[in-house]
Design an enzyme around this catalytic site. Structure first.
Site, short mmCIF file in Angstrom:
data_model
loop_
_atom_site.label_atom_id
_atom_site.label_comp_id
_atom_site.label_asym_id
_atom_site.label_seq_id
_atom_site.Cartn_x
_atom_site.Cartn_y
_atom_site.Cartn_z
N GLU A 57 1.06 7.19 -11.02
CA GLU A 57 0.39 6.50 -9.82
C GLU A 57 0.01 5.07 -9.62
O GLU A 57 -0.03 4.33 -8.71
CB GLU A 57 -0.70 7.53 -9.01
CG GLU A 57 -0.10 8.98 -8.90
CD GLU A 57 -1.00 9.62 -8.10
OE1 GLU A 57 -2.11 8.84 -7.50
OE2 GLU A 57 -0.78 10.73 -7.81
N ASP A 75 4.15 3.98 3.22
CA ASP A 75 4.98 5.19 3.44
C ASP A 75 4.73 5.86 4.55
O ASP A 75 5.31 7.01 4.80
CB ASP A 75 4.52 5.93 2.31
CG ASP A 75 3.28 6.43 1.99
OD1 ASP A 75 2.31 6.20 2.88
OD2 ASP A 75 3.13 7.29 1.19
N THR A 80 -3.86 5.29 0.86
CA THR A 80 -3.71 6.01 -0.28
C THR A 80 -4.94 5.65 -1.21
O THR A 80 -4.98 4.53 -1.49
CB THR A 80 -2.40 6.08 -0.97
OG1 THR A 80 -1.16 6.50 -0.11
CG2 THR A 80 -2.27 6.85 -2.27
#
Length: 272
Positions: A57, A75, A80
């Site tokens: 990640e 996305d 995030t």
């Protein structure tokens, strides 16, 4: 480059229930958990799991540095952030900040709760933006926010993965394979959620709990995982499976024992 995203969906059947929302274990409970650990929940193996996920990640083994991580990777899930990719568009970031507000009233993220509720389910930054990003990084210095991230990671992702893995009678590697899948695809029974991936694998093989061979089962699960990853552009690079989890599986390292060597997105890593 952070690609793994948490996308919570409907609940799925687990071998044992996850802990209550917001439950923060005391020293006695933590000691009992460690004593009962027989797989990925062993503290040393859990540390390895976090390093492996962080390599995929965040291109780093320093997973604790990711408490402060936050960005929009484009996305469609908004921001995030954090140690497993809590998303402003999928509900788990909202759950996390609500937990933090309950345990630490008046914290720097609490003023953004109305905006987080409004943008949930979208990729919008309305009411958030750079000020929210700065507040997130400030909050990440607070041990209470770090604990909240740990608690939500365990409640939603880690504990369910380990429980299902033990229910399927797979070892530590298999439990990690489940955990990484839940982190990226979310718990649930949709085609590309964890439950859907497991259901697809069940068409091709059986887990050890049903008399199947563990390696064959995990290969079938990874095949189903790769299919799910390729359904979405943001997840279409499958190297975290191909040059990491498959490597351990081919080596027969079902116990996820170090030393471990793997590659993700072209970068090489080693533990032990």
């Amino acid at each position: 480059m952070a690609l793994a995203l948490a996308v919570p969906a409907a609940s799925y059947a687990l071998a044992s229930p996850a802990p209550e929302h917001g439950a923060s274990a005391g020293a006695g409970t933590e000691g009992a958990r460690a004593k009962a650990a027989t797989g990925l929940d062993d503290p040393a193996k859990k540390e390895i799991a976090m390093q492996l996920v962080s390599s995929a990640e965040n291109s780093s083994l320093d997973w604790k540095d990711q408490y402060r991580y936050i960005e929009d990777i484009g996305d469609g899930r908004g921001y995030t952030a954090g140690i497993i990719g809590f998303c402003s568009g999928t509900g788990d970031m909202l759950d996390l900040v609500e937990l933090y507000a309950r345990t630490t009233p008046g914290n720097v993220l609490a003023p953004y709760l109305p905006a987080l509720r409004e943008v949930n389910g979208t990729d919008s930054h309305a009411g958030l933006g750079s000020a929210f990003e700065q507040a997130w990084r400030k909050a990440a210095e607070d041990p209470a926010f770090q604990r909240a991230q740990n608690d939500e990671r365990d409640r939603v992702y880690f504990d369910p993965a380990v429980a299902q893995g033990k229910g399927d009678e797979v070892g530590t590697l298999g439990q990690f394979i489940y955990y990484d899948a839940i982190v990226m695809h979310g718990p649930g029974d949709g085609d590309t959620s964890f439950g859907g991936i497991r259901a697809r694998a069940l068409r091709e093989a059986k887990p050890p709990a049903e008399g199947g061979d563990e390696t064959a089962w995990l290969n079938a699960f990874l095949d189903a995982r790769v299919w799910a990853m390729k359904q979405e552009e943001a997840h279409s690079d499958t190297s975290r499976v191909d040059t990491a989890q498959r490597v351990f599986l081919r080596e027969g390292n079902l116990g996820l024992e170090p030393p471990l060597e793997w590659a993700v997105y072209g970068d090489r890593y080693r533990i032990g």
